[in-house]
Design a protein around this motif. Structure first.
Motif, PDB file in Angstrom:
ATOM      1  N   LYS A   1       0.830  -1.202   0.000  1.00 24.99           N
ATOM      2  CA  LYS A   1       0.000   0.000   0.000  1.00 24.99           C
ATOM      3  C   LYS A   1       0.868   1.258   0.000  1.00 24.99           C
ATOM      4  O   LYS A   1       1.985   1.255   0.522  1.00 24.99           O
TER       5      LYS A   1
ATOM      6  N   PHE B   1      -5.162   9.570   1.823  1.00 24.51           N
ATOM      7  CA  PHE B   1      -5.752   8.955   0.644  1.00 24.51           C
ATOM      8  C   PHE B   1      -4.762   7.952   0.074  1.00 24.51           C
ATOM      9  O   PHE B   1      -3.545   8.073   0.278  1.00 24.51           O
ATOM     10  N   PRO B   2      -5.234   6.946  -0.653  1.00 16.81           N
ATOM     11  CA  PRO B   2      -4.337   5.942  -1.237  1.00 16.81           C
ATOM     12  C   PRO B   2      -3.888   6.318  -2.640  1.00 16.81           C
ATOM     13  O   PRO B   2      -4.581   7.037  -3.363  1.00 16.81           O
ATOM     14  N   ARG B   3      -2.718   5.829  -3.011  1.00 21.13           N
ATOM     15  CA  ARG B   3      -2.290   5.854  -4.403  1.00 21.13           C
ATOM     16  C   ARG B   3      -1.855   4.455  -4.806  1.00 21.13           C
ATOM     17  O   ARG B   3      -1.437   3.653  -3.967  1.00 21.13           O
TER      18      ARG B   3
ATOM     19  N   THR C   1      -0.943  15.411  -9.574  1.00 22.37           N
ATOM     20  CA  THR C   1      -2.370  15.444  -9.275  1.00 22.37           C
ATOM     21  C   THR C   1      -3.135  16.086 -10.423  1.00 22.37           C
ATOM     22  O   THR C   1      -2.712  17.120 -10.949  1.00 22.37           O
TER      23      THR C   1
ATOM     24  N   ASN D   1     -14.021  12.538  -1.557  1.00 18.94           N
ATOM     25  CA  ASN D   1     -12.750  11.868  -1.807  1.00 18.94           C
ATOM     26  C   ASN D   1     -11.977  12.534  -2.933  1.00 18.94           C
ATOM     27  O   ASN D   1     -12.534  13.237  -3.766  1.00 18.94           O
TER      28      ASN D   1
ATOM     29  N   THR E   1      -9.458  10.469  -4.501  1.00 22.39           N
ATOM     30  CA  THR E   1      -8.704   9.330  -5.029  1.00 22.39           C
ATOM     31  C   THR E   1      -8.573   9.359  -6.543  1.00 22.39           C
ATOM     32  O   THR E   1      -7.497   9.092  -7.094  1.00 22.39           O
ATOM     33  N   GLN E   2      -9.655   9.690  -7.258  1.00 27.11           N
ATOM     34  CA  GLN E   2      -9.591   9.618  -8.717  1.00 27.11           C
ATOM     35  C   GLN E   2      -8.679  10.678  -9.315  1.00 27.11           C
ATOM     36  O   GLN E   2      -8.133  10.488 -10.398  1.00 27.11           O
TER      37      GLN E   2
ATOM     38  N   LYS F   1      -5.875  11.485  -7.998  1.00 24.11           N
ATOM     39  CA  LYS F   1      -4.533  11.169  -7.520  1.00 24.11           C
ATOM     40  C   LYS F   1      -3.949   9.887  -8.122  1.00 24.11           C
ATOM     41  O   LYS F   1      -2.837   9.516  -7.761  1.00 24.11           O
ATOM     42  N   ASN F   2      -4.678   9.244  -9.011  1.00 28.10           N
ATOM     43  CA  ASN F   2      -4.254   7.905  -9.425  1.00 28.10           C
ATOM     44  C   ASN F   2      -4.224   7.666 -10.920  1.00 28.10           C
ATOM     45  O   ASN F   2      -4.248   6.514 -11.360  1.00 28.10           O
TER      46      ASN F   2
END
Length: 284
Positions: A74, A102-104, A161, A172, A174-175, A177-178
């Motif tokens: 992770k 937040f996750p990447r 980003t 969120n 997340t979208q 950042k990924n």
């Protein structure tokens, strides 16, 4: 000594960074396929010993830098972690009592020297220079006073980003950042041996030679020790996990008008004691 993951002639290696190139060590370590496995076995000191006296096996220009830990379980990123970053939001709120996370995903990062990708869906590609912390000793509910003992190594991150996409939903980011290849990590791992490597070091981002971000980790709202303690409260940290620790003020979105990245730009993220991560920009 510094260690990196890289690809040459279609084959991925890891090894020691040397003057003029890389010293491949992975062929001699079949039980440790990646640097994540080395870290899990507490093997960085052994790699240091192995590299002594060896010649370069892959000269500069004959390989591509990859992200140092290519297969982390992770990657967790800390947002709004410098005082001036909190003020940038102009919402009148004091710094929050707990950190934003937040996750990447690993495929959202490229290695040193590979351009970031600006997708056709949006031109709002932005930079965020940060220090990334690689967990060495895992654990759950790690005490803050012991947290820095759980670090194996440090590296650099450009946490690229897509600004409008972080606002596509209510709660969120997340979208945004990924996107594949929108950020970078590297060039190498610097083994962590002293708390002073992270507690108060200079962190700077330059775009085309212009300093855009410039601060010190000692000003973090949530220092790295607290990050490790807080994150490990709700999830077990394991060797090779990556915590991207936060970016200073000065991202392109905060200029008036905004100064987003365009093809041909060159971004350099520098941190004292770690080095410089450099990447260009191309359109997908």
């Amino acid at each position: 000594m510094k260690f990196a993951t890289y690809t040459s002639d279609g084959q991925q290696f890891y090894g020691a960074v040397a003057k003029g190139g890389m010293i491949a060590l992975s062929p001699d370590c079949p039980d440790w396929p990646t640097l994540r496995d080395v870290i899990a076995a507490d093997g960085l000191r052994q790699l240091t010993d192995m590299a002594q006296g060896r010649d370069v096996t892959h000269a500069d220009g004959t390989f591509r830098w990859d992200i140092p830990v290519p297969n982390p379980e992770k990657i967790i990123c800390v947002g709004v972690n410098f005082p001036d970053r909190n003020a940038e939001y102009k919402d009148g709120q004091d710094a929050p009592p707990n950190m934003s996370l937040f996750p990447r995903f690993a495929r959202s990062f490229v290695g040193h020297g590979t351009p970031l990708t600006r997708p056709p869906e949006t031109p709002q590609l932005d930079y965020e220079g940060e220090i990334a912390v690689i967990i060495g000793k895992g654990g759950r509910r790690i005490a803050q006073e012991d947290a820095l003992n759980h670090i194996a190594a440090l590296t650099l991150c450009n946490e690229g980003t897509l600004r409008d996409w972080v606002r596509h939903a209510k709660f969120n980011v997340t979208q945004g950042k990924n996107w594949d290849g929108s950020g970078a990590m590297g060039p190498w791992l610097v083994p962590f041996t002293d708390d002073n490597q992270i507690t108060d070091v200079a962190l700077q981002t330059r775009v085309n030679g212009e300093v855009r971000q410039d601060d010190r980790t000692g000003r973090m709202l949530f220092p790295v020790a607290r990050q490790i303690a807080y994150i490990s409260t709700f999830t077990t940290l394991v060797p090779g996990d990556i915590i991207v620790s936060g970016t200073p003020t000065g991202a392109g979105a905060r200029f008036d008008p905004p100064r987003f990245l365009v093809p041909g730009d060159q971004i350099e993220v520098f941190a004292e004691g770690i080095g410089t991560l450099s990447n260009g920009v191309v359109d997908e």
